[in-house]
Design an enzyme around this catalytic site. Structure first.
Site, PDB file in Angstrom:
ATOM      1  N   ASP A  43       0.842  -1.209   0.000  1.00 45.16           N
ATOM      2  CA  ASP A  43       0.000   0.000   0.000  1.00 45.16           C
ATOM      3  C   ASP A  43       0.875   1.256   0.000  1.00 45.16           C
ATOM      4  O   ASP A  43       0.366   2.375  -0.104  1.00 45.16           O
ATOM      5  CB  ASP A  43      -1.011  -0.005   1.164  1.00 45.16           C
ATOM      6  CG  ASP A  43      -0.358   0.053   2.531  1.00 45.16           C
ATOM      7  OD1 ASP A  43       0.878  -0.072   2.623  1.00 45.16           O
ATOM      8  OD2 ASP A  43      -1.099   0.210   3.523  1.00 45.16           O
ATOM      9  N   SER A  44       2.197   1.074   0.075  1.00 45.71           N
ATOM     10  CA  SER A  44       3.126   2.184  -0.153  1.00 45.71           C
ATOM     11  C   SER A  44       2.878   2.804  -1.521  1.00 45.71           C
ATOM     12  O   SER A  44       3.343   3.915  -1.787  1.00 45.71           O
ATOM     13  CB  SER A  44       4.579   1.701  -0.040  1.00 45.71           C
ATOM     14  OG  SER A  44       4.781   0.559  -0.849  1.00 45.71           O
ATOM     15  N   ASP A  82      -1.158  -6.310  -0.299  1.00 48.33           N
ATOM     16  CA  ASP A  82      -1.157  -5.607   0.989  1.00 48.33           C
ATOM     17  C   ASP A  82      -2.565  -5.084   1.281  1.00 48.33           C
ATOM     18  O   ASP A  82      -3.101  -4.285   0.509  1.00 48.33           O
ATOM     19  CB  ASP A  82      -0.176  -4.437   0.875  1.00 48.33           C
ATOM     20  CG  ASP A  82       0.391  -4.005   2.195  1.00 48.33           C
ATOM     21  OD1 ASP A  82       0.095  -4.644   3.222  1.00 48.33           O
ATOM     22  OD2 ASP A  82       1.167  -3.017   2.188  1.00 48.33           O
ATOM     23  N   LYS A 112      -1.061  -9.398   3.125  1.00 53.48           N
ATOM     24  CA  LYS A 112      -0.314  -8.902   4.284  1.00 53.48           C
ATOM     25  C   LYS A 112      -1.212  -7.975   5.092  1.00 53.48           C
ATOM     26  O   LYS A 112      -1.942  -7.159   4.528  1.00 53.48           O
ATOM     27  CB  LYS A 112       0.944  -8.150   3.839  1.00 53.48           C
ATOM     28  CG  LYS A 112       1.720  -7.537   5.003  1.00 53.48           C
ATOM     29  CD  LYS A 112       3.088  -7.063   4.606  1.00 53.48           C
ATOM     30  CE  LYS A 112       3.115  -5.697   3.970  1.00 53.48           C
ATOM     31  NZ  LYS A 112       2.534  -4.630   4.824  1.00 53.48           N
ATOM     32  N   GLU A 114      -1.240  -5.401   8.723  1.00 52.56           N
ATOM     33  CA  GLU A 114      -0.424  -4.734   9.739  1.00 52.56           C
ATOM     34  C   GLU A 114      -0.999  -4.980  11.135  1.00 52.56           C
ATOM     35  O   GLU A 114      -2.217  -4.974  11.316  1.00 52.56           O
ATOM     36  CB  GLU A 114      -0.376  -3.222   9.470  1.00 52.56           C
ATOM     37  CG  GLU A 114       0.372  -2.875   8.198  1.00 52.56           C
ATOM     38  CD  GLU A 114       0.543  -1.373   7.991  1.00 52.56           C
ATOM     39  OE1 GLU A 114       0.262  -0.587   8.924  1.00 52.56           O
ATOM     40  OE2 GLU A 114       0.976  -0.993   6.883  1.00 52.56           O
ATOM     41  N   GLU A 182       9.385  -3.992  10.533  1.00 53.55           N
ATOM     42  CA  GLU A 182       9.763  -2.691   9.970  1.00 53.55           C
ATOM     43  C   GLU A 182      10.167  -1.719  11.068  1.00 53.55           C
ATOM     44  O   GLU A 182       9.509  -1.631  12.113  1.00 53.55           O
ATOM     45  CB  GLU A 182       8.580  -2.101   9.167  1.00 53.55           C
ATOM     46  CG  GLU A 182       8.877  -0.703   8.642  1.00 53.55           C
ATOM     47  CD  GLU A 182       7.920  -0.182   7.579  1.00 53.55           C
ATOM     48  OE1 GLU A 182       6.979  -0.914   7.199  1.00 53.55           O
ATOM     49  OE2 GLU A 182       8.124   0.958   7.134  1.00 53.55           O
TER      50      GLU A 182
HETATM   51  O1  KIV Z   1       3.521  -1.098   1.687  1.00 57.97           O
HETATM   52  C1  KIV Z   1       4.678  -1.523   1.661  1.00 57.97           C
HETATM   53  O2  KIV Z   1       5.445  -1.314   0.705  1.00 57.97           O
HETATM   54  C2  KIV Z   1       5.147  -2.277   2.809  1.00 57.97           C
HETATM   55  C3  KIV Z   1       6.605  -2.613   2.874  1.00 57.97           C
HETATM   56  C4  KIV Z   1       7.398  -1.432   3.212  1.00 57.97           C
HETATM   57  C5  KIV Z   1       6.866  -3.749   3.789  1.00 57.97           C
HETATM   58  O3  KIV Z   1       4.381  -2.601   3.657  1.00 57.97           O
END
Ligand code: KIV
Length: 282
Positions: A43-44, A82, A112, A114, A182
């Site tokens: 989600d970055s 994510d 993924k 969090e 992280e």
């Molecule tokens: O969103 C993302 O790119 C991440 C990574 C930095 C692990 O969660």
């Protein structure tokens, strides 16, 4: 194709491995062909692709567009979708539905999440039970930026470190196949990695984690300015693109481009059979 079993094997055999973020078809194909075993549609993308200041505005629909593009480009890598903010926090049912969309609509192999509190542990257990592998994410969890008071290294105090270790064990117990660590002291990441059977994947967590992950734009120098301490730049694409763009504009201005080799004629030259071969390098 890389599977979650391979990722576990890497840990069991003491082999360190790389994960990178990917957000589009062509870069996914490049990374996949380069042999990167895990691609995370992070989600970055809200920050590096869409220009938001945090990951919080990213929606499930944004994620699916990019995840679909990545799955069209990658053949070998394990693909991780994510879960964006508010796609899994409201209820386990919503989490299941949204995780299912990543698998069913976008061709991801896992998701993924969090955090490591009881609600996330519960969702991890449920998703694992129904056949959706889960990667955890602890330490600096960007979706909690406002709770953390900024993007700050976590786990510096004994109490914080103990809580992160406890969360990691609970996620492992719930069935997570790996955990991203992280923004935490290297010593804490090392002790979590040592305590867990499943692999850890670090970003700003030192050298002892089983795998490492970097954001594409950081690793290849598309983000400009001073890189965060944990980033190593393996290319300077922003500089290369700026230089190339200036050269292109100059060529157009002076008439150097297009040259005869870039022209189509009415006779003689063979037309391209497959336009995609010509446009995207086949
Ligand atoms: O969103 C993302 O790119 C991440 C990574 C930095 C692990 O969660």
């Amino acid at each position: 194709m890389t599977t979650v079993l391979d990722v576990q094997r890497y840990k069991d055999e003491g082999r360190h491995f790389a994960m990178l973020t990917a957000y589009d078809f062509l870069s996914a194909r490049i990374l996949d062909e380069a042999g990167i075993p895990i691609l995370l549609v992070g989600d970055s993308l809200g920050m590096v692709m869409l220009g938001h200041p945090t990951t919080l505005p990213v929606t499930m629909d944004d994620m699916l567009v990019h995840a679909k593009a990545v799955s069209r480009g990658a053949r070998q890598a394990l693909l991780v979708g994510d879960m964006p903010f508010m796609s899994y926090q409201v209820s386990t049912e919503e989490a299941v539905r949204n995780a299912g969309r990543f698998i069913q609509e976008a061709g991801m192999h896992s998701v993924k999440l969090e955090g490591g509190g009881p609600a996330i542990v519960e969702i991890t257990k449920r998703l694992t039970e129904i056949g959706i592998p889960v990667m955890g994410h602890l330490g600096l969890t960007p979706q909690s930026v406002h709770t953390m008071g900024g993007f700050k290294v976590q786990g510096k105090t004994d109490a914080q470190a103990a809580r992160i270790l406890k969360d990691a064990k609970a996620l492992e117990q719930a069935g997570a196949f790996s955990i991203v660590l992280e923004g935490m002291p290297s010593k804490l990441a090392a002790s979590i990695t040592h305590e867990l059977r499943i692999p850890t994947i670090g970003i700003g967590a030192g050298p002892a984690t089983d795998g490492q992950v970097l954001v594409f734009h950081d690793a290849f120098g598309l983000t400009t300015g001073k890189a965060p301490k944990f980033v190593k730049r393996y290319a300077n694409l922003a500089e290369d693109i700026a230089r190339a763009a200036t050269e292109y504009a100059e060529d157009v201005r002076t008439g150097k481009f297009p040259g005869p080799e870039h022209e189509y004629s009415t006779n003689g030259s063979t037309p391209a059979k497959d336009p995609t071969e010509v446009r995207y390098g086949g």
